[in-house]
Each structure stands twice: as structure tokens, then as C-alpha cells.
Design an enzyme around this catalytic site. Sequence first.
Site, PDB file in Angstrom:
ATOM      1  N   ARG A   1       5.934  -5.040 -41.527  1.00 53.27           N
ATOM      2  CA  ARG A   1       5.343  -5.295 -42.843  1.00 53.27           C
ATOM      3  C   ARG A   1       4.777  -3.982 -43.371  1.00 53.27           C
ATOM      4  NH1 ARG A   1       1.398  -3.169 -41.290  1.00 53.27           N
ATOM      5  NH2 ARG A   1       0.488  -3.708 -43.277  1.00 53.27           N
TER       6      ARG A   1
ATOM      7  N   ASP B   1       1.605  -2.175 -53.007  1.00 54.47           N
ATOM      8  CA  ASP B   1       2.928  -2.795 -52.850  1.00 54.47           C
ATOM      9  C   ASP B   1       3.790  -2.636 -54.093  1.00 54.47           C
ATOM     10  OD1 ASP B   1       1.096  -4.277 -50.840  1.00 54.47           O
ATOM     11  OD2 ASP B   1       3.170  -4.558 -50.177  1.00 54.47           O
TER      12      ASP B   1
ATOM     13  N   ALA C   1       4.626  -2.022 -47.421  1.00 54.83           N
ATOM     14  CA  ALA C   1       5.672  -1.774 -48.419  1.00 54.83           C
ATOM     15  C   ALA C   1       6.710  -0.708 -48.020  1.00 54.83           C
ATOM     16  CB  ALA C   1       5.020  -1.441 -49.759  1.00 54.83           C
TER      17      ALA C   1
ATOM     18  N   ASN D   1      -1.681  -5.141 -54.384  1.00 53.97           N
ATOM     19  CA  ASN D   1      -1.908  -4.797 -52.976  1.00 53.97           C
ATOM     20  C   ASN D   1      -2.479  -6.029 -52.288  1.00 53.97           C
ATOM     21  OD1 ASN D   1      -1.865  -2.823 -50.808  1.00 53.97           O
ATOM     22  ND2 ASN D   1      -4.091  -2.884 -50.890  1.00 53.97           N
ATOM     23  N   LYS D   2      -2.712  -5.915 -51.012  1.00 60.25           N
ATOM     24  CA  LYS D   2      -3.179  -7.041 -50.193  1.00 60.25           C
ATOM     25  C   LYS D   2      -4.324  -7.797 -50.845  1.00 60.25           C
ATOM     26  CE  LYS D   2      -1.704  -8.232 -47.203  1.00 60.25           C
ATOM     27  NZ  LYS D   2      -0.706  -9.324 -47.416  1.00 60.25           N
TER      28      LYS D   2
ATOM     29  N   ARG E   1      11.036 -10.782 -49.082  1.00 57.55           N
ATOM     30  CA  ARG E   1       9.671 -10.859 -49.630  1.00 57.55           C
ATOM     31  C   ARG E   1       9.710 -10.327 -51.066  1.00 57.55           C
ATOM     32  NH1 ARG E   1       5.029  -8.508 -45.868  1.00 57.55           N
ATOM     33  NH2 ARG E   1       3.757  -9.892 -47.163  1.00 57.55           N
TER      34      ARG E   1
HETATM   35  O1  MRU Z   1       1.580  -8.382 -46.227  1.00 54.44           O
HETATM   36  P1  MRU Z   1       1.680  -6.951 -45.795  1.00 54.44           P
HETATM   37  O2  MRU Z   1       1.034  -6.685 -44.481  1.00 54.44           O
HETATM   38  O3  MRU Z   1       3.081  -6.440 -45.883  1.00 54.44           O
HETATM   39  O4  MRU Z   1       0.833  -6.163 -46.887  1.00 54.44           O
HETATM   40  C1  MRU Z   1       0.713  -4.784 -46.777  1.00 54.44           C
HETATM   41  C2  MRU Z   1      -0.164  -4.181 -47.797  1.00 54.44           C
HETATM   42  O5  MRU Z   1      -0.661  -4.845 -48.677  1.00 54.44           O
HETATM   43  C3  MRU Z   1      -0.341  -2.696 -47.749  1.00 54.44           C
HETATM   44  O6  MRU Z   1      -1.595  -2.341 -48.225  1.00 54.44           O
HETATM   45  C4  MRU Z   1       0.738  -2.026 -48.626  1.00 54.44           C
HETATM   46  O7  MRU Z   1       1.993  -2.511 -48.331  1.00 54.44           O
HETATM   47  C5  MRU Z   1       0.727  -0.559 -48.476  1.00 54.44           C
HETATM   48  S1  MRU Z   1       1.318  -0.071 -46.885  1.00 54.44           S
HETATM   49  C6  MRU Z   1       1.411   1.607 -46.859  1.00 54.44           C
END
Ligand code: MRU
Length: 363
Positions: free
Chosen positions: A59, A252, A61, A262-263, A105
Site C-alpha cells: 500500500r 494519494d 500511493a 490522503n489517509k 484501488r
Molecule cells: O491506504 P494506504 O495505506 O494505501 O494509504 C496510504 C497513504 O494515505 C499515504 O499517506 C500516501 O499514499 C502517501 S505514501 C508515500
Amino acid sequence: MKLKAPGILPTRADVITAWVWHEDALYLLDQRELPHREKYIRCETCGQVKKAIKDMVVRGAPAIGITAAIGFYLGIRRFLIKSKGTRSALKAQAKRVFQVLSSARPTAVNLFWALKRMQKVLESLEFSPSKETIEALKKEALKIWQEDVDANLKMAEFGAEILPQGKVLTHCNTGALATGGYGTALGVIRKAYELGKVKSVWVDETRPFLQGARLTAWELSKVEIPYQIIVDSSAGFLMQKGEVQAVIVGADRIAANGDTANKIGTYSLAVLCKEHNIPFFVAAPSSTFDLSIKSGKEIPIEERDEREVLFCGGKRIAPKTASALNLAFDVTPAEYISAFITEKGVIKPPFEKQIPQVLENES
Ligand code: MRU
């Protein structure tokens, strides 16, 4: 399984890596099992790669983008080795592979960006069903990977310069596990720690998947940077007490106006930063910018299985009749962001004007 063979790796910036890639298979470090077990999952088909992305074996991005590029390569390679194939059969297979992987996704634009790059290679070779095509796809996937590692290292340099001295807070996992190696926001933190600027890190646990508590903590332990895990809701109180000098996160998808997905929980952090006059930085490579969309309203937000919220460590934590809404991401409006840190440089407001200008720079 325990891995012995080194596999194909670009010049890595790191000892931590999300995968090992052999010619005919990709071994993904199963991030669902961390920090307890370092177990690898073997993927030989694009369907297996898609499942691994969807199920969060891998996981983050940029890591999703690189994995999808390798999945595309595997899907075409397998097809060309198994069947003799014609141009039109290869074209149809490429369409299938693209569709399968792009449905893994929806939010991280890096996935679609990487698949489009792989597709372009096939187009430039006019879908020739040949050995050269396999080689060209392998080369492109490795290039996508290597470029991400290089971008991480540049972001770390730019970001470490602008981070203030003191304690920094981060959300989710943006390290080597989430990228080609080293990390985006976590890469900046690592570099700033090396320079003596960052003293310690507040790690948001990042409910419900616990990317912070499990993965960021695991990475920071490996590189020996002092940190403490906090529950997501404690950020505001720590800021009020003067315990946070900056927040830095990854992304993301970033729209043309700077709105950033983002998350889930990122938006709340950004609002808290504004209230407490604390800088809020987003570190992301140019592959995370989606200039085809004007604002964050157009970013598709993934909704994941409610069981990720209702269960913790395999144990149900809510009444049997309870249901949950599990939004994986939120969108932070551009006005809450102090600056973007990219491999091309730091982008400051006004973002609508500055984003295309900086991204067009040759790095
Ligand atoms: O659901 P995930 O774990 O894929 O979410 C990841 C994030 O939100 C990260 O902050 C984002 O992808 C940046 S990773 C360099």
C-alpha cells in the site's frame, strides 16, 4: 518464506523494501503482517498483483504505482510466453491487464499514472508480440521504480531544509514501505533527523489499519529515530501544549488547485495546524499530482470493508449489530497546506499558479 536471492532491484536508497522482483514473479512483503512477521507473498499473474494491492499486502500511493507497473509487465510477459499471439491479441490482453490492475484501488493516482506509462510502451512498439516488447516493459517498470527512489531522495533534501527544528508529527505510513524506497514524508523526516533538525517523531497510530503504529513505527525503529505512537485524537492537545513544531504527511492524489487526498484524518490535522499556527507540509512526487482535475471534489474516495473498523487484531470490538463507515481517505483543501515538497522543488501558494510552474522544471 525467507528470501535469499537478491532479485531485481534498482539502486536502492534503503535496506527496507516492499518487494523483491524476479523475472517471472514479484515477492511482496506482506504489510498486513508487520511488525510481527516478515512474510512474502509470491505473485505471478496480474490478477494476483491486483488482489495484493486491493487487500493491502502492499500500500502507499507510489508503491501501488510501481507494483501495478510490475503487474502489467507480468501480465503481458506471461501472455507472450504462453501463446504465440498476434498484435490484436496482445492489444486485447493489454486492455484486460490494464482494466484488472486499475480496478484494485481508486484513490491513489500513481496507480493509473504508472499503468498509462506501461501502456504507452506497448503503443510505441505497435503491440508487437516479441521478446523486445517484454524487455521494453521490464525496462519501463524498473525505470518507474528507480525514478521514485530518486524522487524520494530529492524530496528529502528539499524538505529537510524547510522543516523547523523540533518535534514533528506524521500520519499513516509514507516510508520505504509505501514508496520505491526511503519515503516521501518519512524520507524528509529521516533526512531532517540526520541533520539534527528533527528531535523526535509523533506517530499517529492511524486507525483503523494502523499504518502508523505498525509500519511507520517499524521503519523508525529500524533506522533508530526516536518516536512515540499517539492515538490519532491526541494531536490537538499536543499542539496546544507546544509539543508539535510541524506536521508532514504524504498524498494519494493532488488536484490542480492543491486540494489533497490522503489517509483519513489528514484533514483534521491540517485544520488543527491552522488553529495553532503550525506549518502543515505535504511531501509527494510529481506522479501524485493529477492536473486533469480542477479540485479535490473530483477525487474518488475509497470506502473499505467495515470489518476493518469493527474488528481489531481479529477480535470484534463493537456490538454484533453495529455497522461502520470506513472511508480510507479525506481531502484537505489547499488553503490549509503550507507547502508541497516534490522532487522538483518546494511549491508554495498560490498553488494553482505555482504547481504547474514547478512541475514543469526539469529535475
Ligand atoms: O491506504 P494506504 O495505506 O494505501 O494509504 C496510504 C497513504 O494515505 C499515504 O499517506 C500516501 O499514499 C502517501 S505514501 C508515500
